[in-house]
Scaffold this active site. Structure first.
Site, PDB file in Angstrom:
ATOM      1  N   HIS A 198       0.838  -1.204   0.000  1.00  0.00           N
ATOM      2  CA  HIS A 198       0.000   0.000   0.000  1.00  0.00           C
ATOM      3  C   HIS A 198       0.877   1.261   0.000  1.00  0.00           C
ATOM      4  O   HIS A 198       0.849   2.080   0.914  1.00  0.00           O
ATOM      5  CB  HIS A 198      -0.877  -0.064   1.244  1.00  0.00           C
ATOM      6  N   GLU A 302      -0.981   1.512  -5.298  1.00  0.00           N
ATOM      7  CA  GLU A 302      -0.774   0.288  -4.542  1.00  0.00           C
ATOM      8  C   GLU A 302      -0.746  -0.941  -5.447  1.00  0.00           C
ATOM      9  O   GLU A 302      -1.574  -1.065  -6.351  1.00  0.00           O
ATOM     10  CB  GLU A 302      -1.898   0.162  -3.505  1.00  0.00           C
TER      11      GLU A 302
HETATM   12  O1  TA6 Z   1      -6.122   1.837  -0.316  1.00  0.00           O
HETATM   13  C1  TA6 Z   1      -7.032   2.824  -0.165  1.00  0.00           C
HETATM   14  C2  TA6 Z   1      -7.796   2.602   1.131  1.00  0.00           C
HETATM   15  O2  TA6 Z   1      -8.425   1.373   1.118  1.00  0.00           O
HETATM   16  C3  TA6 Z   1      -8.755   3.770   1.367  1.00  0.00           C
HETATM   17  O3  TA6 Z   1     -10.085   3.379   1.285  1.00  0.00           O
HETATM   18  C4  TA6 Z   1      -8.369   4.309   2.728  1.00  0.00           C
HETATM   19  O4  TA6 Z   1      -9.141   3.853   3.717  1.00  0.00           O
HETATM   20  C5  TA6 Z   1      -6.928   3.870   2.843  1.00  0.00           C
HETATM   21  O5  TA6 Z   1      -6.889   2.618   2.245  1.00  0.00           O
HETATM   22  C6  TA6 Z   1      -6.308   3.907   4.202  1.00  0.00           C
HETATM   23  O6  TA6 Z   1      -6.781   2.922   5.007  1.00  0.00           O
HETATM   24  P1  TA6 Z   1      -6.348   2.896   6.552  1.00  0.00           P
HETATM   25  O7  TA6 Z   1      -7.004   1.665   7.123  1.00  0.00           O
HETATM   26  O8  TA6 Z   1      -4.836   2.801   6.579  1.00  0.00           O
HETATM   27  O9  TA6 Z   1      -6.816   4.156   7.165  1.00  0.00           O
END
Ligand code: TA6
Length: 333
Positions: A198, A302
């Protein structure tokens, strides 16, 4: 890749025993375990304790600087020599056992986002909030660094997810950053999982950023109830909260920073999903571990397998996902 030096720990090594007692490395506190110290390559790659009592590998090689936490096998910094930092790390991030670090490259496993049917389960799985073991650290003839970290199923993971597995994270730090996540099914039944590297990239101003490589690709829009949509023929631009899950794409992406002119290439293999995210203003204000203005200075691109691209492997089987991140043109993955 000539091997200058390899140090291995595992099995009955001290660190293994330590962890066997259920003591997270981040709770070790004052000192670095002796056999982690024994792995150090002074002046190149050494384990150190940060201000929060967490252990990280600090890499200061002639090629690049980097920092990798054992907590979540989390790369928080990568900076080739003579180049600006490639990864974004929030100044508001917590460094707390059981909580994910905000920025760098969190590892999402064994599910991505919320877990269907399990509202209580942690978003993006448990791998990013657990302590990983160091399996080996090596330096090659070009003084690039390779570290392998491991997360094995245990009581805590079984409580969340009824599968036996070993996940290895291979991180190669040179002029470019290579990250490989290998999942092995060590159980007796099939297992299906999602995963993501990510990555938070550092940019000068997200409103001046272009992402190439996803033109005309289909995506599910998380800002619009996961509605299915198509990306247009032009590179992706950011004009508001963006949260797009591109499925069935193996494409290489390029992030162009319109302010600095920098181009970062994200080349991948073993991955059929790419997620692009920026929280923009409102969501940034709601996130406790993220500065209100920081949305301008990051973009997530990601490398994943999620949704229709979830991976299923049988007993004894392995699956790998790999990304090569480099400022400027990069080698093929
Ligand atoms: O990858 C994008 C995502 O899924 C968004 O929806 C957002 O929530 C982000 O990840 C961050 O997630 P987190 O659980 O680290 O706050």
């Amino acid at each position: 890749m000539g091997e200058l030096g390899i140090c291995e720990v595992g099995g009955d090594g001290v660190v293994g025993n330590f962890l066997g007692l259920g003591i997270g490395l981040s709770q070790i506190g004052e000192m670095i375990p002796s056999d982690l110290q024994a792995m150090n390559f002074p002046g190149l790659a050494s384990f150190e304790e940060d201000d929060h009592g967490m252990i990280r590998l600090a890499i200061t090689s002639p090629k690049a600087n980097a920092q990798i936490y054992l907590h979540g096998a989390h790369i928080v910094h990568f900076q080739p020599i003579g180049v600006a930092p490639v990864l974004f790390l929030s100044e508001e991030s917590g460094f707390v056992s059981g909580q994910a670090i905000r920025g760098g490259i969190p590892i999402c496993f064994p599910w991505f986002g919320g877990r269907e049917g399990y509202p209580e389960s942690p978003a993006h799985g448990f791998a990013r909030t657990m302590d990983w073991e160091v399996e080996s650290l090596s330096v090659d003839g070009d003084q690039a660094i390779l570290v392998i970290l491991k997360l094995e199923s245990n009581e805590a993971t079984r409580a969340e997810w009824p599968h036996e597995f070993v996940v290895r994270c291979h991180v190669f730090v040179g002029m470019w950053l290579v990250m490989l996540l290998e999942v092995e099914n060590t159980g007796e039944s099939e297992m299906t999982f999602e995963e993501a590297l990510h990555t938070y990239f550092a940019v000068e101003d997200v409103r001046e950023v272009l992402v190439r490589g996803l033109e005309n690709a289909g995506y599910r829009d998380k800002t619009d109830g996961l509605a299915s949509k198509m990306q247009g023929a032009d590179p992706l631009r950011f004009t508001g909260e963006t949260d797009r899950i591109f499925e069935n794409t193996a494409a290489k992406c390029e992030i162009e920073d319109g302010v600095t002119g920098r181009r970062i290439t994200v080349n991948k293999s073993g991955s059929l999903t790419t997620v692009v995210w920026n929280p923009w203003i409102e969501k940034a204000q709601k996130m406790k571990d993220f500065g209100d203005e920081e949305w301008r200075r990051m973009v997530c691109v990601e490398t994943a397998n999620a949704g229709v691209n979830a991976v299923t492997i049988g007993p004894g089987q392995k699956h790998s996902i790999r990304v090569v991140i480099s400022p400027g043109p990069s080698p093929s993955p």
